[in-house]
Design an enzyme around this catalytic site. Structure first.
Site, PDB file in Angstrom:
ATOM      1  N   ARG A  77       0.863  -1.151   0.083  1.00  0.00           N
ATOM      2  CA  ARG A  77      -0.426   0.563   0.012  1.00  0.00           C
ATOM      3  C   ARG A  77       0.986   1.490  -0.033  1.00  0.00           C
ATOM      4  O   ARG A  77       2.062   1.357   0.619  1.00  0.00           O
ATOM      5  CB  ARG A  77      -0.906   0.101   1.449  1.00  0.00           C
ATOM      6  CG  ARG A  77      -0.199   0.245   2.279  1.00  0.00           C
ATOM      7  CD  ARG A  77      -0.916   0.684   3.552  1.00  0.00           C
ATOM      8  NE  ARG A  77      -0.065   0.834   4.877  1.00  0.00           N
ATOM      9  CZ  ARG A  77       1.103   1.387   4.927  1.00  0.00           C
ATOM     10  NH1 ARG A  77       1.124   2.299   4.481  1.00  0.00           N
ATOM     11  NH2 ARG A  77       1.317   1.267   6.399  1.00  0.00           N
ATOM     12  N   GLY A  79       2.106   5.003   0.942  1.00  0.00           N
ATOM     13  CA  GLY A  79       2.427   5.453   2.712  1.00  0.00           C
ATOM     14  C   GLY A  79       3.236   5.458   3.506  1.00  0.00           C
ATOM     15  O   GLY A  79       4.586   4.294   2.337  1.00  0.00           O
ATOM     16  N   TYR A  81       4.252   3.713   7.646  1.00  0.00           N
ATOM     17  CA  TYR A  81       4.598   2.724   9.252  1.00  0.00           C
ATOM     18  C   TYR A  81       3.161   3.655   9.671  1.00  0.00           C
ATOM     19  O   TYR A  81       3.164   4.629   9.371  1.00  0.00           O
ATOM     20  CB  TYR A  81       5.291   3.050   9.610  1.00  0.00           C
ATOM     21  CG  TYR A  81       6.619   2.737   9.517  1.00  0.00           C
ATOM     22  CD1 TYR A  81       7.113   0.369   9.481  1.00  0.00           C
ATOM     23  CD2 TYR A  81       8.159   2.795   9.103  1.00  0.00           C
ATOM     24  CE1 TYR A  81       7.884   0.171   9.360  1.00  0.00           C
ATOM     25  CE2 TYR A  81       9.008   2.443   8.578  1.00  0.00           C
ATOM     26  CZ  TYR A  81       8.581   0.855   8.855  1.00  0.00           C
ATOM     27  OH  TYR A  81      10.362   0.156   8.635  1.00  0.00           O
ATOM     28  N   TYR A  83      -0.065   1.945  12.352  1.00  0.00           N
ATOM     29  CA  TYR A  83      -0.123   0.617  13.392  1.00  0.00           C
ATOM     30  C   TYR A  83      -1.591  -0.117  13.228  1.00  0.00           C
ATOM     31  O   TYR A  83      -2.797   0.738  13.044  1.00  0.00           O
ATOM     32  CB  TYR A  83      -0.012   0.961  14.829  1.00  0.00           C
ATOM     33  CG  TYR A  83      -0.642   0.445  15.772  1.00  0.00           C
ATOM     34  CD1 TYR A  83      -0.143  -1.088  16.373  1.00  0.00           C
ATOM     35  CD2 TYR A  83      -2.222   0.355  16.432  1.00  0.00           C
ATOM     36  CE1 TYR A  83      -0.149  -1.519  17.244  1.00  0.00           C
ATOM     37  CE2 TYR A  83      -2.943   0.225  17.439  1.00  0.00           C
ATOM     38  CZ  TYR A  83      -1.688  -1.405  17.747  1.00  0.00           C
ATOM     39  OH  TYR A  83      -2.354  -2.538  18.608  1.00  0.00           O
ATOM     40  N   HIS A  84      -1.868  -0.968  13.608  1.00  0.00           N
ATOM     41  CA  HIS A  84      -2.628  -1.490  13.302  1.00  0.00           C
ATOM     42  C   HIS A  84      -3.126  -2.677  14.772  1.00  0.00           C
ATOM     43  O   HIS A  84      -2.233  -3.414  15.115  1.00  0.00           O
ATOM     44  CB  HIS A  84      -3.473  -2.697  12.393  1.00  0.00           C
ATOM     45  CG  HIS A  84      -3.720  -1.860  10.919  1.00  0.00           C
ATOM     46  ND1 HIS A  84      -4.542  -0.628  10.906  1.00  0.00           N
ATOM     47  CD2 HIS A  84      -2.995  -2.164   9.670  1.00  0.00           C
ATOM     48  CE1 HIS A  84      -3.926  -0.613   9.314  1.00  0.00           C
ATOM     49  NE2 HIS A  84      -3.682  -1.578   9.060  1.00  0.00           N
ATOM     50  N   CYS A 188       2.858   7.506  10.181  1.00  0.00           N
ATOM     51  CA  CYS A 188       2.991   8.288   8.711  1.00  0.00           C
ATOM     52  C   CYS A 188       4.052   9.305   8.239  1.00  0.00           C
ATOM     53  O   CYS A 188       3.753  10.193   7.788  1.00  0.00           O
ATOM     54  CB  CYS A 188       1.668   8.975   8.064  1.00  0.00           C
ATOM     55  SG  CYS A 188       0.353   7.968   8.787  1.00  0.00           S
TER      56      CYS A 188
END
Length: 229
Positions: A77, A79, A81, A83-84, A188
């Site tokens: 994707r 962008g 770094y 976090y999820h 980001c």
């Protein structure tokens, strides 16, 4: 971004258990390929993941502050770094832009509008920023930056990939994630502003509440959906 033809509406799918990230990537790619071949309908897939970091195509190593804190996944994707983790709604959108508008900028703008309109259900004013990806909220109760700029926090992220005009990856909105988990990265690539969530803003919103708002606003922007497995 409404579809211009009479083909099947997108399928709306919600996974109630955490989804393995690599499984999600594999499945998205399979669905996107089937959409391109005309053998599957478009799909919106709502998930949560176990704690992890993902590196987009613009990620730089210096922004990975704690490399060993959580698994790190390289991903295609756009962008940097991000976090999820639990308490964050990730919405994977597999849509055929040839049916809608083969314009990536228009698609990203529509995703931003989807997030902003969804947040408005909870009296949260999400805003775009020309120099920063994602959706932001002003935090006037926090001290301003050293240059006097008002403090803002990011509440939603956008990271997409488009292959042969079919999209995958998508957006994420913070409902009640552990915000300290963001400290292992520079989210980001932005150092000057923080990260927030609906609950951090003092709003006792559940994931189910958010999902209802997401579906309503998606249908206004992209057309009706069908519930599927």
């Amino acid at each position: 971004m409404l579809a211009a033809d009479g083909s099947s509406p997108p399928v709306w799918e919600v996974s109630n258990n955490p989804v393995d990230y690599q499984h999600a990537i594999t499945r998205m790619e399979e669905i996107a390929n089937d959409i391109k071949l005309g053998s599957a309908p478009e799909r919106i897939w709502l998930v949560e993941h176990a704690p992890l970091y993902t590196a987009g195509t613009s990620a730089t190593p210096k922004d990975l502050v704690m490399a060993n804190r959580f698994p790190v996944h390289e991903t295609g994707r756009g962008g940097e770094y991000t976090y999820h983790g639990p308490g964050q709604r990730v919405c994977y959108a597999m849509l055929d832009l040839n049916r809608r508008s083969p314009d990536v900028r228009a698609y990203v703008s529509a995703l931003e509008a989807w997030i902003i309109n969804t947040l408005a259900h909870f009296n949260v004013k999400g805003e775009r920023r020309e120099d920063r990806v994602g959706v932001w909220v002003k935090r006037p109760e926090k001290p301003p930056l050293p240059d006097g700029t008002p403090r803002e926090d990011k509440i939603a992220a956008i990271g997409i990939r488009v292959r042969r005009w079919v999209t995958f990856h998508g957006i994420s909105i913070n409902v009640e994630p552990e915000l300290d988990h963001y400290s292992g990265i520079v989210p980001c690539g932005i150092l000057d502003h923080g990260v927030t969530s609906l609950v951090d803003l003092g709003l006792p919103v559940s994931m189910a509440d958010l999902d209802i708002a997401l579906k309503q606003e998606f249908e206004k922007l992209f057309g009706r959906v069908e519930t599927g497995a």
